[in-house]
Write an enzyme that holds these catalytic residues in place. Structure first.
Site, PDB file in Angstrom:
ATOM      1  N   CYS A   1       0.825  -1.210   0.000  1.00  0.00           N
ATOM      2  CA  CYS A   1       0.000   0.000   0.000  1.00  0.00           C
ATOM      3  C   CYS A   1       0.863   1.267   0.000  1.00  0.00           C
ATOM      4  O   CYS A   1       1.464   1.574  -1.026  1.00  0.00           O
ATOM      5  CB  CYS A   1      -1.022  -0.053   1.125  1.00  0.00           C
ATOM      6  SG  CYS A   1      -2.424   1.027   0.762  1.00  0.00           S
TER       7      CYS A   1
ATOM      8  N   HIS B   1      -3.207  -5.065   1.801  1.00  0.00           N
ATOM      9  CA  HIS B   1      -2.502  -5.434   3.037  1.00  0.00           C
ATOM     10  C   HIS B   1      -2.627  -6.933   3.319  1.00  0.00           C
ATOM     11  O   HIS B   1      -3.595  -7.345   3.980  1.00  0.00           O
ATOM     12  CB  HIS B   1      -3.111  -4.675   4.229  1.00  0.00           C
ATOM     13  CG  HIS B   1      -2.879  -3.208   4.208  1.00  0.00           C
ATOM     14  ND1 HIS B   1      -1.793  -2.615   4.794  1.00  0.00           N
ATOM     15  CD2 HIS B   1      -3.596  -2.211   3.657  1.00  0.00           C
ATOM     16  CE1 HIS B   1      -1.841  -1.312   4.621  1.00  0.00           C
ATOM     17  NE2 HIS B   1      -2.934  -1.041   3.929  1.00  0.00           N
TER      18      HIS B   1
ATOM     19  N   GLU C   1      -0.877  -8.528   5.374  1.00  0.00           N
ATOM     20  CA  GLU C   1      -0.563  -8.725   6.802  1.00  0.00           C
ATOM     21  C   GLU C   1      -1.801  -8.619   7.687  1.00  0.00           C
ATOM     22  O   GLU C   1      -1.740  -8.961   8.859  1.00  0.00           O
ATOM     23  CB  GLU C   1       0.524  -7.724   7.237  1.00  0.00           C
ATOM     24  CG  GLU C   1       0.107  -6.274   7.396  1.00  0.00           C
ATOM     25  CD  GLU C   1       0.002  -5.484   6.095  1.00  0.00           C
ATOM     26  OE1 GLU C   1      -0.034  -6.093   5.010  1.00  0.00           O
ATOM     27  OE2 GLU C   1      -0.061  -4.242   6.169  1.00  0.00           O
TER      28      GLU C   1
HETATM   29  N1  GLN Z   1      -3.560   6.464   1.169  1.00  0.00           N
HETATM   30  C1  GLN Z   1      -2.262   6.216   1.726  1.00  0.00           C
HETATM   31  C2  GLN Z   1      -1.184   7.012   0.966  1.00  0.00           C
HETATM   32  O1  GLN Z   1      -1.458   7.578  -0.060  1.00  0.00           O
HETATM   33  C3  GLN Z   1      -1.939   4.723   1.715  1.00  0.00           C
HETATM   34  C4  GLN Z   1      -2.876   3.978   2.634  1.00  0.00           C
HETATM   35  C5  GLN Z   1      -2.348   2.671   3.152  1.00  0.00           C
HETATM   36  O2  GLN Z   1      -1.139   2.428   3.225  1.00  0.00           O
HETATM   37  N2  GLN Z   1      -3.266   1.827   3.577  1.00  0.00           N
HETATM   38  O3  GLN Z   1      -0.089   7.052   1.412  1.00  0.00           O
END
Ligand code: GLN
Length: 209
Positions: A81, A174, A176
């Site tokens: 992410c 994610h 995890e």
């Molecule tokens: N929206 C976050 C970003 O742009 C990422 C969100 C996440 O890691 N769950 O950094």
């Protein structure tokens, strides 16, 4: 030099869940907040969180250049992410600096705001076989990538949600925080990290299932 192990970047975000996943499968992993703590790491996880904050803290600690240099020497990298945003070569919405370890364009918050966060089915790229569900939290989307990059997983709408480039693995969700994903990605990451001649390939991923 410390014992070779896996590091989990612990400057900000969801590092603890990754550490627990490695611990649960008996793989030595430790929190990394400084270049010194990253020494001897064969693989480094960049967790989810807030990519803008992560990039600032990486620059402040000097870990940005350290990671880029070590990756060129073979350090395996895995971004989840916000971590995927940190690894990309180009970030939009808004444009932010990044480590540029992967030839990938990524768009932040591309599924919408926090209320659009959701569980989504995860499919093997090419075969579309379902391998469980992934947790998407204000997730980004990969918009385009270079020809060295291999799509690995998609969601039901055929957005690519995992891809790889050599010893770099990137996921927009994610793993995890999911107990319904039938892929042990933490074991796979460690396997590649500890074998310096391996990269993350679709054929190896298919064998995991
Ligand atoms: N929206 C976050 C970003 O742009 C990422 C969100 C996440 O890691 N769950 O950094």
């Amino acid at each position: 030099m410390s014992t070779p192990s896996i590091g989990v970047l612990a400057l900000q975000g969801g590092f603890d869940a990754h550490l627990k996943c490695f611990d649960a499968i008996g793989i030595q992993a430790h929190a990394v907040r400084t270049c010194e703590q990253a020494q001897g790491c064969l693989g480094l996880v960049i967790p989810g969180g807030e990519s803008t904050a992560l990039i600032r803290l990486l620059a402040y600690s000097g870990l940005d250049r350290y990671i880029q240099q070590q990756h060129k020497q073979g350090l395996a990298l895995w971004g989840t992410c916000a971590g995927a945003i940190v690894l990309a070569s180009h970030v939009s919405a808004p444009q932010t600096p990044s480590l540029k370890c992967m030839d990938v364009n990524i768009r932040r918050n591309a599924y919408g705001r926090q209320v659009s966060s959701a569980l989504k089915s995860i499919h093997i790229a090419e075969t579309q076989r379902v391998v469980g569900e992934g947790v998407f939290i204000r997730a980004p989307k990969f918009e385009s990538w270079g020809n060295q990059v291999q799509p690995l997983l998609t969601d039901a709408a055929e957005n690519t949600v995992a891809l790889s480039q050599g010893r770099c693995l990137s996921l927009t969700f994610h793993p995890e925080w999911s107990n319904t994903l039938n892929l042990n990605l933490h074991a796979w990451f460690a396997q590649v990290a500890f074998n310096s001649t391996y990269g993350f390939s679709l054929s190896a991923l298919k064998d995991l299932t």
